[in-house]
Write a protein that holds these residues in place. Structure first.
Motif, PDB file in Angstrom:
ATOM      1  N   VAL A   1       0.595  -1.019   0.193  1.00 27.47           N
ATOM      2  CA  VAL A   1      -0.091  -0.040  -0.225  1.00 27.47           C
ATOM      3  C   VAL A   1       0.783   0.716  -0.168  1.00 27.47           C
ATOM      4  O   VAL A   1       1.971   1.695   1.092  1.00 27.47           O
ATOM      5  CB  VAL A   1      -1.132   0.249   1.654  1.00 27.47           C
ATOM      6  N   GLY A   2       0.901   2.172  -0.938  1.00 30.41           N
ATOM      7  CA  GLY A   2       1.194   3.116  -0.563  1.00 30.41           C
ATOM      8  C   GLY A   2       0.327   4.646  -0.621  1.00 30.41           C
ATOM      9  O   GLY A   2      -0.557   4.349  -0.389  1.00 30.41           O
ATOM     10  N   PHE A   3       0.993   5.303  -0.442  1.00 27.34           N
ATOM     11  CA  PHE A   3      -0.171   6.067   0.872  1.00 27.34           C
ATOM     12  C   PHE A   3       0.109   7.798   0.288  1.00 27.34           C
ATOM     13  O   PHE A   3       1.101   8.219  -0.247  1.00 27.34           O
ATOM     14  CB  PHE A   3       0.417   7.095   2.086  1.00 27.34           C
ATOM     15  N   ASP A   4      -0.555   8.213  -0.163  1.00 29.18           N
ATOM     16  CA  ASP A   4      -1.004   9.832  -0.823  1.00 29.18           C
ATOM     17  C   ASP A   4      -1.631  10.886  -0.150  1.00 29.18           C
ATOM     18  O   ASP A   4      -2.709  11.062  -0.518  1.00 29.18           O
ATOM     19  CB  ASP A   4      -1.123   9.186  -2.679  1.00 29.18           C
ATOM     20  N   PRO A   5      -1.728  11.266   1.255  1.00 30.26           N
ATOM     21  CA  PRO A   5      -2.356  11.913   1.526  1.00 30.26           C
ATOM     22  C   PRO A   5      -2.303  13.364   0.909  1.00 30.26           C
ATOM     23  O   PRO A   5      -3.764  13.825   1.169  1.00 30.26           O
ATOM     24  CB  PRO A   5      -1.825  11.774   2.503  1.00 30.26           C
ATOM     25  N   ASP A   6      -1.291  13.980  -0.014  1.00 33.26           N
ATOM     26  CA  ASP A   6      -1.603  15.421  -0.249  1.00 33.26           C
ATOM     27  C   ASP A   6      -1.646  15.232  -1.627  1.00 33.26           C
ATOM     28  O   ASP A   6      -1.603  16.427  -2.938  1.00 33.26           O
ATOM     29  CB  ASP A   6      -0.225  16.422  -0.024  1.00 33.26           C
ATOM     30  N   SER A   7      -2.158  14.303  -2.520  1.00 32.09           N
ATOM     31  CA  SER A   7      -2.575  13.898  -4.101  1.00 32.09           C
ATOM     32  C   SER A   7      -1.757  14.212  -5.007  1.00 32.09           C
ATOM     33  O   SER A   7      -1.733  14.805  -5.717  1.00 32.09           O
ATOM     34  CB  SER A   7      -4.143  15.087  -4.094  1.00 32.09           C
ATOM     35  N   GLN A   8      -0.478  14.085  -4.641  1.00 28.62           N
ATOM     36  CA  GLN A   8       1.066  14.098  -5.230  1.00 28.62           C
ATOM     37  C   GLN A   8       0.548  12.662  -6.677  1.00 28.62           C
ATOM     38  O   GLN A   8       1.140  13.712  -8.144  1.00 28.62           O
ATOM     39  CB  GLN A   8       2.358  14.429  -3.998  1.00 28.62           C
ATOM     40  N   ALA A   9       1.250  12.354  -6.058  1.00 32.43           N
ATOM     41  CA  ALA A   9       1.014  10.621  -6.998  1.00 32.43           C
ATOM     42  C   ALA A   9      -0.411  11.332  -7.522  1.00 32.43           C
ATOM     43  O   ALA A   9      -0.357  10.429  -8.963  1.00 32.43           O
ATOM     44  CB  ALA A   9       1.847   9.526  -6.086  1.00 32.43           C
ATOM     45  N   ILE A  10      -1.354  11.403  -7.199  1.00 38.15           N
ATOM     46  CA  ILE A  10      -2.429  10.734  -7.774  1.00 38.15           C
ATOM     47  C   ILE A  10      -3.145  11.320  -9.129  1.00 38.15           C
ATOM     48  O   ILE A  10      -3.305  11.622 -10.119  1.00 38.15           O
ATOM     49  CB  ILE A  10      -3.702  11.192  -6.967  1.00 38.15           C
ATOM     50  N   MET A  11      -2.394  12.912  -8.554  1.00 42.75           N
ATOM     51  CA  MET A  11      -2.047  13.442 -10.026  1.00 42.75           C
ATOM     52  C   MET A  11      -1.257  12.886 -11.277  1.00 42.75           C
ATOM     53  O   MET A  11      -2.139  13.290 -12.570  1.00 42.75           O
ATOM     54  CB  MET A  11      -1.649  15.455  -9.719  1.00 42.75           C
ATOM     55  N   ASP A  12      -0.499  12.656 -11.035  1.00 44.50           N
ATOM     56  CA  ASP A  12       0.695  12.277 -12.254  1.00 44.50           C
ATOM     57  C   ASP A  12      -0.222  11.046 -13.087  1.00 44.50           C
ATOM     58  O   ASP A  12      -0.094  10.846 -14.153  1.00 44.50           O
ATOM     59  CB  ASP A  12       2.110  11.252 -11.771  1.00 44.50           C
ATOM     60  N   TRP A  13      -0.842  10.002 -12.053  1.00 48.02           N
ATOM     61  CA  TRP A  13      -1.985   9.172 -12.674  1.00 48.02           C
ATOM     62  C   TRP A  13      -3.209   9.502 -12.794  1.00 48.02           C
ATOM     63  O   TRP A  13      -4.113   8.928 -13.822  1.00 48.02           O
ATOM     64  CB  TRP A  13      -2.082   7.585 -11.643  1.00 48.02           C
ATOM     65  N   GLY A  14      -3.382  10.359 -13.173  1.00 50.06           N
ATOM     66  CA  GLY A  14      -5.216  11.417 -13.617  1.00 50.06           C
ATOM     67  C   GLY A  14      -6.029  10.622 -12.787  1.00 50.06           C
ATOM     68  O   GLY A  14      -6.895  10.667 -14.028  1.00 50.06           O
ATOM     69  N   VAL A  15      -5.977  10.247 -11.729  1.00 49.79           N
ATOM     70  CA  VAL A  15      -7.007   9.299 -11.010  1.00 49.79           C
ATOM     71  C   VAL A  15      -7.984  11.117 -10.706  1.00 49.79           C
ATOM     72  O   VAL A  15      -7.749  12.282 -10.424  1.00 49.79           O
ATOM     73  CB  VAL A  15      -6.678   9.212  -9.698  1.00 49.79           C
ATOM     74  N   TYR A  16      -9.291  10.792 -10.698  1.00 52.14           N
ATOM     75  CA  TYR A  16     -10.364  11.953 -10.379  1.00 52.14           C
ATOM     76  C   TYR A  16     -11.386  11.747  -9.396  1.00 52.14           C
ATOM     77  O   TYR A  16     -12.250  12.421  -9.637  1.00 52.14           O
ATOM     78  CB  TYR A  16     -10.752  12.532 -11.614  1.00 52.14           C
ATOM     79  N   GLY A  17     -11.399  10.132  -9.157  1.00 58.09           N
ATOM     80  CA  GLY A  17     -12.204   9.695  -7.444  1.00 58.09           C
ATOM     81  C   GLY A  17     -12.019   8.746  -7.680  1.00 58.09           C
ATOM     82  O   GLY A  17     -10.917   7.960  -8.092  1.00 58.09           O
ATOM     83  N   ALA A  18     -12.338   8.246  -6.334  1.00 58.96           N
ATOM     84  CA  ALA A  18     -12.027   6.797  -5.768  1.00 58.96           C
ATOM     85  C   ALA A  18     -13.713   6.212  -5.140  1.00 58.96           C
ATOM     86  O   ALA A  18     -14.831   6.805  -5.498  1.00 58.96           O
ATOM     87  CB  ALA A  18     -11.106   7.399  -4.696  1.00 58.96           C
ATOM     88  N   PRO A  19     -13.106   4.606  -6.049  1.00 60.66           N
ATOM     89  CA  PRO A  19     -12.399   3.765  -5.945  1.00 60.66           C
ATOM     90  C   PRO A  19     -11.983   4.313  -8.004  1.00 60.66           C
ATOM     91  O   PRO A  19     -12.180   4.574  -8.605  1.00 60.66           O
ATOM     92  CB  PRO A  19     -12.363   2.623  -6.134  1.00 60.66           C
ATOM     93  N   GLU A  20     -10.517   3.768  -8.566  1.00 65.84           N
ATOM     94  CA  GLU A  20      -9.885   3.597  -9.539  1.00 65.84           C
ATOM     95  C   GLU A  20      -9.092   2.614 -10.113  1.00 65.84           C
ATOM     96  O   GLU A  20      -8.235   2.840  -8.568  1.00 65.84           O
ATOM     97  CB  GLU A  20      -9.141   5.087  -9.832  1.00 65.84           C
ATOM     98  N   THR A  21      -8.922   1.917 -10.256  1.00 60.33           N
ATOM     99  CA  THR A  21      -8.367   0.571 -11.061  1.00 60.33           C
ATOM    100  C   THR A  21      -8.036   0.417 -12.219  1.00 60.33           C
ATOM    101  O   THR A  21      -7.985   1.134 -12.790  1.00 60.33           O
ATOM    102  CB  THR A  21      -9.094  -0.660 -10.439  1.00 60.33           C
TER     103      THR A  21
END
Length: 110
Positions: A53-73
């Motif tokens: 499990v990686g942790f991204d509390p500040d949305s830094q990595a998520i932005m790179d992945w193009g995530v805009y909602g959860a859950p995403e797979t």
């Protein structure tokens, strides 16, 4: 990508445990916008389907992945390429009708 604040993630969680245990699916989780301790407590209480499990509390990595909602797979092949992305929960129907066959095809290609 999941978070303890996400109701759909809670609903999906038992199916992820099934996939990991019964179908042998290797799942890596990215916990988004949680305190690490809160996420770890959730996994202790509900069970942990994740190999890591990686942790991204500040949305830094998520932005790179193009995530805009959860859950995403994301389905990532053995070469590290994203081969499939799904926004929303993984369900038994989605598993049977789409994801399982795609994973089997990718496995046969390698």
């Amino acid at each position: 990508v999941w978070g303890t604040w996400c109701p759909e993630c809670w609903r999906e969680h038992d199916f992820l445990k099934y996939l990991a245990k019964s179908e042998g699916v290797a799942i890596i989780g990215i916990d988004w916008r949680d305190e690490r301790g809160e996420a770890l407590a959730f996994l202790r209480n509900k069970g942990n389907p994740f190999l890591a499990v990686g942790f991204d509390p500040d949305s830094q990595a998520i932005m790179d992945w193009g995530v805009y909602g959860a859950p995403e797979t994301f389905l990532i092949d053995k070469k590290g390429f994203i081969r499939w992305k799904h926004t929303g929960a993984i369900t038994s129907q989605l598993w049977r009708e789409e994801l399982k066959a795609l994973m089997q095809r990718l496995e046969a290609e390698s």
